[in-house]
Design an enzyme around this catalytic site. Structure first.
Site, PDB file in Angstrom:
ATOM      1  NE  ARG A 156      -6.852   5.243   2.573  1.00  0.00           N
ATOM      2  CZ  ARG A 156      -7.659   4.737   3.167  1.00  0.00           C
ATOM      3  NH1 ARG A 156      -9.169   5.333   3.586  1.00  0.00           N
ATOM      4  NH2 ARG A 156      -8.294   3.180   3.774  1.00  0.00           N
ATOM      5  CE1 TYR A 209     -12.303  -7.236   2.067  1.00  0.00           C
ATOM      6  CE2 TYR A 209     -11.418  -8.759   0.716  1.00  0.00           C
ATOM      7  CZ  TYR A 209     -11.611  -7.919   1.964  1.00  0.00           C
ATOM      8  OH  TYR A 209     -10.692  -7.212   2.750  1.00  0.00           O
ATOM      9  CG  ASP A 220      -8.734  -2.830  -4.066  1.00  0.00           C
ATOM     10  OD1 ASP A 220      -7.974  -2.261  -3.172  1.00  0.00           O
ATOM     11  OD2 ASP A 220      -9.819  -3.224  -3.469  1.00  0.00           O
ATOM     12  NE  ARG A 273      -4.256  -1.291   0.555  1.00  0.00           N
ATOM     13  CZ  ARG A 273      -5.518  -1.591   1.164  1.00  0.00           C
ATOM     14  NH1 ARG A 273      -5.958  -0.420   2.165  1.00  0.00           N
ATOM     15  NH2 ARG A 273      -6.322  -2.460   1.264  1.00  0.00           N
ATOM     16  NE  ARG A 317     -10.414   8.270  -1.849  1.00  0.00           N
ATOM     17  CZ  ARG A 317     -10.745   8.773  -1.840  1.00  0.00           C
ATOM     18  NH1 ARG A 317     -11.594   9.294  -1.920  1.00  0.00           N
ATOM     19  NH2 ARG A 317     -12.223   7.593  -1.755  1.00  0.00           N
TER      20      ARG A 317
HETATM   21  O1  CP3 Z   1       0.085  -0.721  -2.596  1.00  0.00           O
HETATM   22  C1  CP3 Z   1      -0.199  -0.456  -3.654  1.00  0.00           C
HETATM   23  O2  CP3 Z   1      -0.220   0.983  -3.432  1.00  0.00           O
HETATM   24  C2  CP3 Z   1      -1.135  -0.523  -4.666  1.00  0.00           C
HETATM   25  C3  CP3 Z   1      -2.702  -0.609  -4.618  1.00  0.00           C
HETATM   26  C4  CP3 Z   1      -3.773  -1.634  -3.873  1.00  0.00           C
HETATM   27  C5  CP3 Z   1      -4.517  -0.991  -2.883  1.00  0.00           C
HETATM   28  N1  CP3 Z   1      -5.177  -2.126  -2.474  1.00  0.00           N
HETATM   29  C6  CP3 Z   1      -4.833   0.225  -3.230  1.00  0.00           C
HETATM   30  C7  CP3 Z   1      -6.319   0.510  -1.856  1.00  0.00           C
HETATM   31  C8  CP3 Z   1      -3.117  -2.953  -3.227  1.00  0.00           C
HETATM   32  C9  CP3 Z   1      -2.045  -3.913  -3.781  1.00  0.00           C
HETATM   33  C10 CP3 Z   1      -4.569  -3.247  -2.838  1.00  0.00           C
HETATM   34  C11 CP3 Z   1      -5.079  -4.387  -1.856  1.00  0.00           C
HETATM   35  C12 CP3 Z   1      -6.205  -5.282  -1.607  1.00  0.00           C
HETATM   36  N2  CP3 Z   1      -6.979  -4.469  -1.264  1.00  0.00           N
HETATM   37  C13 CP3 Z   1      -6.085  -5.636  -0.335  1.00  0.00           C
HETATM   38  C14 CP3 Z   1      -5.000  -6.981  -0.362  1.00  0.00           C
HETATM   39  C15 CP3 Z   1      -3.854  -6.235   0.749  1.00  0.00           C
HETATM   40  C16 CP3 Z   1      -4.324  -6.181   1.999  1.00  0.00           C
HETATM   41  O3  CP3 Z   1      -4.347  -4.752   2.553  1.00  0.00           O
HETATM   42  O4  CP3 Z   1      -4.271  -7.333   2.098  1.00  0.00           O
HETATM   43  C17 CP3 Z   1      -7.235  -6.621   0.205  1.00  0.00           C
HETATM   44  C18 CP3 Z   1      -7.616  -7.100   1.596  1.00  0.00           C
HETATM   45  C19 CP3 Z   1      -8.124  -4.946  -0.722  1.00  0.00           C
HETATM   46  C20 CP3 Z   1      -9.834  -4.919  -0.748  1.00  0.00           C
HETATM   47  C21 CP3 Z   1      -9.469  -3.629  -0.217  1.00  0.00           C
HETATM   48  N3  CP3 Z   1      -9.404  -1.973  -0.755  1.00  0.00           N
HETATM   49  C22 CP3 Z   1     -10.291  -2.690   2.006  1.00  0.00           C
HETATM   50  C23 CP3 Z   1     -10.295  -3.434   2.754  1.00  0.00           C
HETATM   51  C24 CP3 Z   1     -10.159  -1.422   1.458  1.00  0.00           C
HETATM   52  C25 CP3 Z   1     -10.929  -0.069   2.129  1.00  0.00           C
HETATM   53  C26 CP3 Z   1     -10.468  -0.410   3.870  1.00  0.00           C
HETATM   54  C27 CP3 Z   1      -8.351   0.564   3.594  1.00  0.00           C
HETATM   55  O5  CP3 Z   1      -7.589  -0.135   3.905  1.00  0.00           O
HETATM   56  O6  CP3 Z   1      -8.764   1.807   3.425  1.00  0.00           O
HETATM   57  C28 CP3 Z   1     -10.036  -0.827  -0.431  1.00  0.00           C
HETATM   58  C29 CP3 Z   1      -9.605   0.366  -0.700  1.00  0.00           C
HETATM   59  C30 CP3 Z   1      -8.554   0.966  -1.315  1.00  0.00           C
HETATM   60  N4  CP3 Z   1      -7.439  -0.217  -1.589  1.00  0.00           N
HETATM   61  C31 CP3 Z   1      -7.218   1.924  -0.552  1.00  0.00           C
HETATM   62  C32 CP3 Z   1      -6.174   2.042  -1.738  1.00  0.00           C
HETATM   63  C33 CP3 Z   1      -5.468   2.947  -1.542  1.00  0.00           C
HETATM   64  C34 CP3 Z   1      -8.028   3.199   0.297  1.00  0.00           C
HETATM   65  C35 CP3 Z   1      -9.331   3.672  -0.471  1.00  0.00           C
HETATM   66  C36 CP3 Z   1      -9.237   5.197  -0.410  1.00  0.00           C
HETATM   67  O7  CP3 Z   1      -8.085   5.571  -1.185  1.00  0.00           O
HETATM   68  O8  CP3 Z   1      -9.925   6.096  -0.186  1.00  0.00           O
END
Ligand code: CP3
Length: 370
Positions: free
Chosen positions: A35, A157, A81, A31, A44
């Site tokens: 944010r 999910y 994502d 990640r 964003r």
């Molecule tokens: O690593 C990176 O920089 C690449 C981008 C990336 C995102 N999601 C961007 C994202 C990657 C590799 C993911 C994977 C992801 N997404 C996983 C597996 C990794 C882990 O954390 O175990 C999972 C379970 C998700 C599902 C997901 N996406 C959730 C639960 C959420 C919301 C909760 C949270 O942590 O924000 C997201 C949204 C998300 N995906 C954001 C980002 C930057 C935040 C959303 C926003 O900008 O509002």
């Protein structure tokens, strides 16, 4: 098809994945584009929403490169994502502001499971376009990692319809109607393998499978419903592109107890790298698998809230727990430094600077001292 290959100027990450000697320990952060960076929040806001960002290759390229403009990280990760795949299956993904992801059409009963199918990859074209665009923008600076969720983590999910504290709905299906869950997982495995191979065709130079919720399963259930399907994905992956091996990383959060099983040797069709969270000691993990695969991890992301001097000391402790990559018998282990899970949105960016400096500096000095 892929762009003509620009020479890769920093291949430290790919070399560590393949247990080849490196001048220092490479690092990237799960990640890393997100944010905690004000510039991410600004992009964003221009995109209007998370999906607006992820589905536009220009925005996705911009945010992928943001952390690399700040720090000399050794890999970029595609901005996307894991939930794009179930979205392409027609489940209707949305991210409400301040909440996690939500599916309008969760897959909970026999009829919904019967309707489920491997999606047409054309619906995920925006992802492959982003991969091509990011490769062009990187121009060989560092390798680009593509990724997907594991079949089990996606199913969590898809069945729950959102994140969950206890995974009650999907685990009830697992015990009450395993036939339904097996059908979902089988479709997910086919979809994920095709999705990752299309990312590799578009230019991804390594791929990572996130089994973020494998660790919530009982031992036997993990083997039957998570590991078996992750293996099916890994076995179907293309392992070479542009004349180089494309390393595959498998990260099972909470999977330390299954390390030997997850670490099937790459020659036997397994992953090249196993990602570990912070609950497993890297040195002991290395002994258990005898360096048959490389390891990625595993600083507790919470460490980044402590003062920079503490961050540096904890980073050195993780490097020292892995030890020297070169063993007394001449063989090499491989270590890719990372956090044990995604970076928190509340992380002060200056603390990441201290982390990057400590990992590069300490690992370089340790190599020179031996
Ligand atoms: O690593 C990176 O920089 C690449 C981008 C990336 C995102 N999601 C961007 C994202 C990657 C590799 C993911 C994977 C992801 N997404 C996983 C597996 C990794 C882990 O954390 O175990 C999972 C379970 C998700 C599902 C997901 N996406 C959730 C639960 C959420 C919301 C909760 C949270 O942590 O924000 C997201 C949204 C998300 N995906 C954001 C980002 C930057 C935040 C959303 C926003 O900008 O509002």
């Amino acid at each position: 098809m892929s762009e003509p290959a620009t020479a890769l100027r920093n291949d430290t990450f790919l070399r560590a994945c393949l247990r080849e000697p490196t001048a220092y320990t490479p690092l990237w952060l799960m990640r890393q584009a997100g944010r905690y960076l004000p510039e991410y929040n600004a992009t964003r806001a221009r995109a209007g929403s998370f999906m607006g960002l992820a589905t536009n290759p220009d925005f996705a390229t911009e945010v992928t490169l943001q952390p690399l403009e700040r720090w000399p990280l050794d890999a970029a990760i595609l901005f996307s994502d894991i939930l794009t795949v179930p979205d392409a299956m027609g489940l209707g993904l949305s991210f409400a502001a301040g909440e996690g992801p939500r599916f309008a059409h969760p897959v909970r009963d026999e009829a919904a499971v019967a309707r489920l199918a491997v999606p047409d990859l054309a619906r995920l074209r925006y992802v492959f376009d982003a991969v091509r665009s990011i490769r062009k923008a990187l121009a060989g600076r560092v390798p680009l990692i593509g990724f997907s969720g594991s079949p089990w983590t996606l199913a969590c999910y898809m069945v729950e319809g959102a994140g969950s504290d206890d995974y009650r709905t999907v685990k009830t299906m697992l015990y009450a109607r395993p036939d339904l869950l097996h059908r979902i997982l089988d479709i997910n495995a086919q979809a994920v393998a095709a999705y990752l191979n299309a990312q590799i065709d578009a230019g991804a130079q390594a791929v990572m499978v996130f089994d973020s919720w494998g660790g919530v399963l009982a031992d036997a259930a993990f083997r039957t419903f998570s590991l078996r399907y992750t293996r099916a994905v890994v076995r179907q992956l293309k392992r070479e592109a542009e004349g180089r091996r494309v390393p595959c990383i498998v990260f099972t959060k909470g999977g330390g107890g299954w390390l030997e099983e997850i670490a099937e040797p790459a020659e036997g069709g397994g992953a090249d790298v196993i990602g570990l969270d912070w609950t497993t000691d890297l040195g002991r993990a290395r002994k258990r698998i005898d360096d048959r695969v490389a390891l990625q991890g595993n600083l507790d992301p919470t460490v980044l809230f402590a003062p920079p001097a503490v961050v540096a000391a904890e980073a050195r402790a993780v490097l020292d727990s892995f030890g020297a990559a070169k063993r007394p018998d001449g063989r090499h282990g491989g270590h890719v430094f990372n956090l044990g899970h995604g970076i928190s949105q509340f992380t002060p960016p200056e603390h990441v600077a201290a982390l990057v400096e400590a990992v590069h500096g300490h690992s370089r000095r340790s190599r020179n001292a031996t």
